[in-house]
Scaffold this active site. Structure first.
Site, PDB file in Angstrom:
ATOM      1  N   GLY A 231       0.818  -1.201   0.000  1.00 18.00           N
ATOM      2  CA  GLY A 231       0.000   0.000   0.000  1.00 18.00           C
ATOM      3  C   GLY A 231       0.851   1.249   0.000  1.00 18.00           C
ATOM      4  CG  ASN A 232       0.994   3.444  -2.747  1.00 17.76           C
ATOM      5  OD1 ASN A 232       0.116   4.169  -3.180  1.00 17.76           O
ATOM      6  ND2 ASN A 232       1.338   2.291  -3.340  1.00 17.76           N
TER       7      ASN A 232
ATOM      8  N   GLY B 227       8.457  -0.211  -1.675  1.00 12.08           N
ATOM      9  CA  GLY B 227       8.909  -1.439  -1.036  1.00 12.08           C
ATOM     10  C   GLY B 227       9.611  -1.299   0.291  1.00 12.08           C
TER      11      GLY B 227
ATOM     12  CB  SER C 152       4.843   4.467  -4.347  1.00 14.82           C
ATOM     13  OG  SER C 152       3.869   3.552  -4.775  1.00 14.82           O
ATOM     14  CB  SER C 153       5.765   0.613  -8.244  1.00 12.55           C
ATOM     15  OG  SER C 153       4.821   0.002  -7.392  1.00 12.55           O
ATOM     16  CG  ASP C 154       0.856   1.707  -7.043  1.00 19.01           C
ATOM     17  OD1 ASP C 154       0.571   1.124  -8.100  1.00 19.01           O
ATOM     18  OD2 ASP C 154       0.967   1.123  -5.952  1.00 19.01           O
TER      19      ASP C 154
ATOM     20  CG  HIS D 149      -3.008   1.427  -4.228  1.00 18.49           C
ATOM     21  ND1 HIS D 149      -4.155   0.752  -4.605  1.00 18.49           N
ATOM     22  CD2 HIS D 149      -1.969   0.635  -4.613  1.00 18.49           C
ATOM     23  CE1 HIS D 149      -3.824  -0.373  -5.205  1.00 18.49           C
ATOM     24  NE2 HIS D 149      -2.503  -0.475  -5.215  1.00 18.49           N
TER      25      HIS D 149
ATOM     26  CG  HIS E 222      -2.944  -4.686  -3.038  1.00 20.73           C
ATOM     27  ND1 HIS E 222      -3.109  -5.284  -4.264  1.00 20.73           N
ATOM     28  CD2 HIS E 222      -2.123  -3.633  -3.247  1.00 20.73           C
ATOM     29  CE1 HIS E 222      -2.397  -4.629  -5.170  1.00 20.73           C
ATOM     30  NE2 HIS E 222      -1.794  -3.622  -4.568  1.00 20.73           N
TER      31      HIS E 222
ATOM     32  CG  HIS F  88      -4.576  -2.918  -9.050  1.00 21.28           C
ATOM     33  ND1 HIS F  88      -3.901  -1.935  -9.743  1.00 21.28           N
ATOM     34  CD2 HIS F  88      -3.896  -3.086  -7.887  1.00 21.28           C
ATOM     35  CE1 HIS F  88      -2.847  -1.554  -9.043  1.00 21.28           C
ATOM     36  NE2 HIS F  88      -2.829  -2.228  -7.918  1.00 21.28           N
TER      37      HIS F  88
ATOM     38  CE1 TYR G 169     -22.966  10.673  13.474  1.00 25.74           C
ATOM     39  CE2 TYR G 169     -20.966  11.908  12.954  1.00 25.74           C
ATOM     40  CZ  TYR G 169     -21.588  10.803  13.516  1.00 25.74           C
ATOM     41  OH  TYR G 169     -20.831   9.834  14.110  1.00 25.74           O
TER      42      TYR G 169
END
Length: 231
Positions: free
Chosen positions: A27-28, A45, A74-76, A95, A97, A171, A228
């Site tokens: 995640g990131n 990573g 990040s790769s994203d 992001h 998973h 994904h 609320y």
């Protein structure tokens, strides 16, 4: 300003772990400083337990090139950038998973609005994008993932402020908000309502919720006459 954003992005990434929507490095979170034209994002990573605010990577909003940081972003990164460029109101993206939201993504199904928990945060079904083509995957996978997200939002005429998240087919989920922490909050809520839906649909595949219930619960927290909370 950017140093503060690095701290916010760092804390938001740790919140993914604390809330149980990320395991290992799956995640990131990013945040954006539009005045300076930069995005801050988690490095690729890196073990969350060893990560520090100074490990966050600063990249150019325009080019995606690293401006500051000793690690690769990040790769994203390109996915985040596409979303930021398309929707100026978004200031934080998460992001994950997370298991339950990914289940809907892998099935290629929207996460339907079946109950009031969902309605408190998402004003309608959380959409699932189309599948990326082989060419899109091979040419520029992460960039095209962002483009497919933007395409889905625009094609369905969705306001990203009232449906602050999406799932990418096969994904997983991306969520967003007014800052990095808000994007994580929506990531957590998305996975909880996805879990509720999975169990609901097992018990009753025909389950649904009337639109007036959706309206009431969303508007009492986010409408012009919201009531609320403590104001």
């Amino acid at each position: 300003m950017v140093e503060q954003l690095k701290k916010e992005v760092f804390e938001a990434n740790l919140e993914l772990i604390r809330r149980g929507v990320v395991v290992y490095t799956w995640g990131n979170v990013s945040g954006i400083d539009r005045n300076n034209g930069v995005m801050v994002i988690k490095p690729s990573g890196i073990d969350y337990a060893k990560m520090r605010p100074e490990d966050m990577v600063i990249v150019s909003l325009e080019t995606g090139e690293t401006i500051e940081g000793k690690w690769k972003p990040s790769s994203d990164t390109k996915t985040h950038l596409e979303i930021y460029k398309a929707f100026p109101q978004i200031k934080g993206i998460a992001h994950t998973h997370s298991v339950n939201a990914v289940a809907f993504a892998q099935a290629g199904l929207d996460i339907p609005a079946l109950g009031t928990t969902h309605a408190d945060y998402f004003y309608g079904s959380i959409p699932c994008t189309r599948e990326l083509t082989q060419k899109e995957v091979e040419d520029s996978y992460e960039e095209n993932t962002g483009k497919v997200i933007v395409e889905c939002i625009l094609k369905r005429k969705i306001d990203p402020q009232i449906i602050p998240g999406i799932i990418v087919k096969n994904h997983g989920p991306f969520s967003w908000g007014k800052d990095p922490a808000d994007s994580v909050y929506h990531a957590v809520v998305m996975d909880i309502v996805a879990e509720m839906n999975l169990k609901t649909l097992m018990l009753n595949p025909c389950a649904s919720m009337k639109s007036y219930i959706l309206d009431k619960h969303y508007m009492r927290k986010h409408g012009a006459n919201e009531y609320y909370g403590q104001g």
